[in-house]
Enzyme design. Structure first.
Site, PDB file in Angstrom:
ATOM      1  N   TYR A 181       0.841  -1.201   0.000  1.00  0.00           N
ATOM      2  CA  TYR A 181       0.000   0.000   0.000  1.00  0.00           C
ATOM      3  C   TYR A 181       0.874   1.249   0.000  1.00  0.00           C
ATOM      4  CZ  TYR A 181      -3.845  -3.128   1.043  1.00  0.00           C
ATOM      5  OH  TYR A 181      -4.769  -4.132   0.969  1.00  0.00           O
TER       6      TYR A 181
ATOM      7  N   ASN B 207     -12.586  -0.400  -4.622  1.00  0.00           N
ATOM      8  CA  ASN B 207     -12.502  -0.644  -6.064  1.00  0.00           C
ATOM      9  C   ASN B 207     -13.747  -1.399  -6.547  1.00  0.00           C
ATOM     10  OD1 ASN B 207     -11.801  -1.390  -8.693  1.00  0.00           O
ATOM     11  ND2 ASN B 207     -10.254  -2.866  -8.038  1.00  0.00           N
TER      12      ASN B 207
ATOM     13  N   CYS C 253      -6.752  -4.923  -7.737  1.00  0.00           N
ATOM     14  CA  CYS C 253      -6.494  -4.561  -6.346  1.00  0.00           C
ATOM     15  C   CYS C 253      -5.943  -5.742  -5.547  1.00  0.00           C
ATOM     16  CB  CYS C 253      -7.759  -4.008  -5.696  1.00  0.00           C
ATOM     17  SG  CYS C 253      -9.204  -5.056  -5.861  1.00  0.00           S
ATOM     18  N   HIS C 254      -6.119  -6.964  -6.059  1.00  0.00           N
ATOM     19  CA  HIS C 254      -5.584  -8.140  -5.358  1.00  0.00           C
ATOM     20  C   HIS C 254      -4.060  -8.157  -5.349  1.00  0.00           C
ATOM     21  CE1 HIS C 254      -5.932  -9.346  -9.614  1.00  0.00           C
ATOM     22  NE2 HIS C 254      -4.905 -10.154  -9.384  1.00  0.00           N
TER      23      HIS C 254
ATOM     24  N   GLU D 173      -1.730 -16.074 -11.032  1.00  0.00           N
ATOM     25  CA  GLU D 173      -0.787 -15.206 -11.726  1.00  0.00           C
ATOM     26  C   GLU D 173       0.665 -15.588 -11.449  1.00  0.00           C
ATOM     27  OE1 GLU D 173      -1.623 -11.110 -10.889  1.00  0.00           O
ATOM     28  OE2 GLU D 173      -3.676 -11.254 -11.635  1.00  0.00           O
TER      29      GLU D 173
END
Length: 166
Positions: free
Chosen positions: A98, A121, A129-130, A156
């Site tokens: 963050y 979001n 946002c993950h 991912e």
């Protein structure tokens, strides 16, 4: 006035609600967690809507897509919109804190406000946002739940994540 359309996409994390006007997405809702949204009374279900979004999300979940090219229409404050735009610049398979996200938008002392904007979001996954985690590497809150966040990061291939199948 245009009608908000919605449909659902079956995904490995459960049915995702897709909503917006025309083909412009304004919402992606999770099946559980604080990011779960239900269609509003004035929304109209159209299972033919958002064909391109459904195709791109299906490719993403199938490991065939790393970026999205969709018309988006998120609604938020100027600060939130800046945070959400910066989220789209986080590469597939990587994570940032963050604090790093706050630095990227030119507000290095605003990591808490960035966290709040991240949590608000309205188009998760597509606006990734993950990919934002705690400074110590911990997986912090996520609208779809921590297990969903772990799944997306593992999909991912983000460092330090293990795939959990639902």
């Amino acid at each position: 006035m245009r009608t908000t359309l919605y449909t659902y996409l079956q995904s490995p994390i459960g049915p995702l609600l897709l909503a917006g006007e025309g083909e412009r997405l304004s919402h992606v809702g999770f099946p559980q967690g604080k990011g779960r949204i239900a269609p509003r009374d004035d929304w109209q279900r159209d299972d033919g809507a958002f064909s391109e979004a459904r195709a791109q999300l299906t490719d993403y979940f199938g490991g065939k897509r790393r970026t999205f090219e969709l018309a988006l229409q998120p609604s938020g404050t100027a600060f939130q919109l800046a945070v959400w735009q910066a989220l789209k610049d986080i590469p597939w398979g990587t994570t940032i804190s963050y604090g790093e996200l706050a630095r990227r938008i030119g507000r290095p002392d605003a990591s808490r406000a960035v966290g709040a904007a991240n949590g608000a979001n309205p188009i998760p996954i597509i606006v990734p946002c993950h990919r934002v985690i705690g400074a110590n590497g911990s997986l912090t809150g996520f609208g779809g739940g921590i297990e969903t966040k772990k799944f997306l990061l593992a999909l991912e291939g983000a460092a330090g994540t293990q795939p959990d199948l639902f």
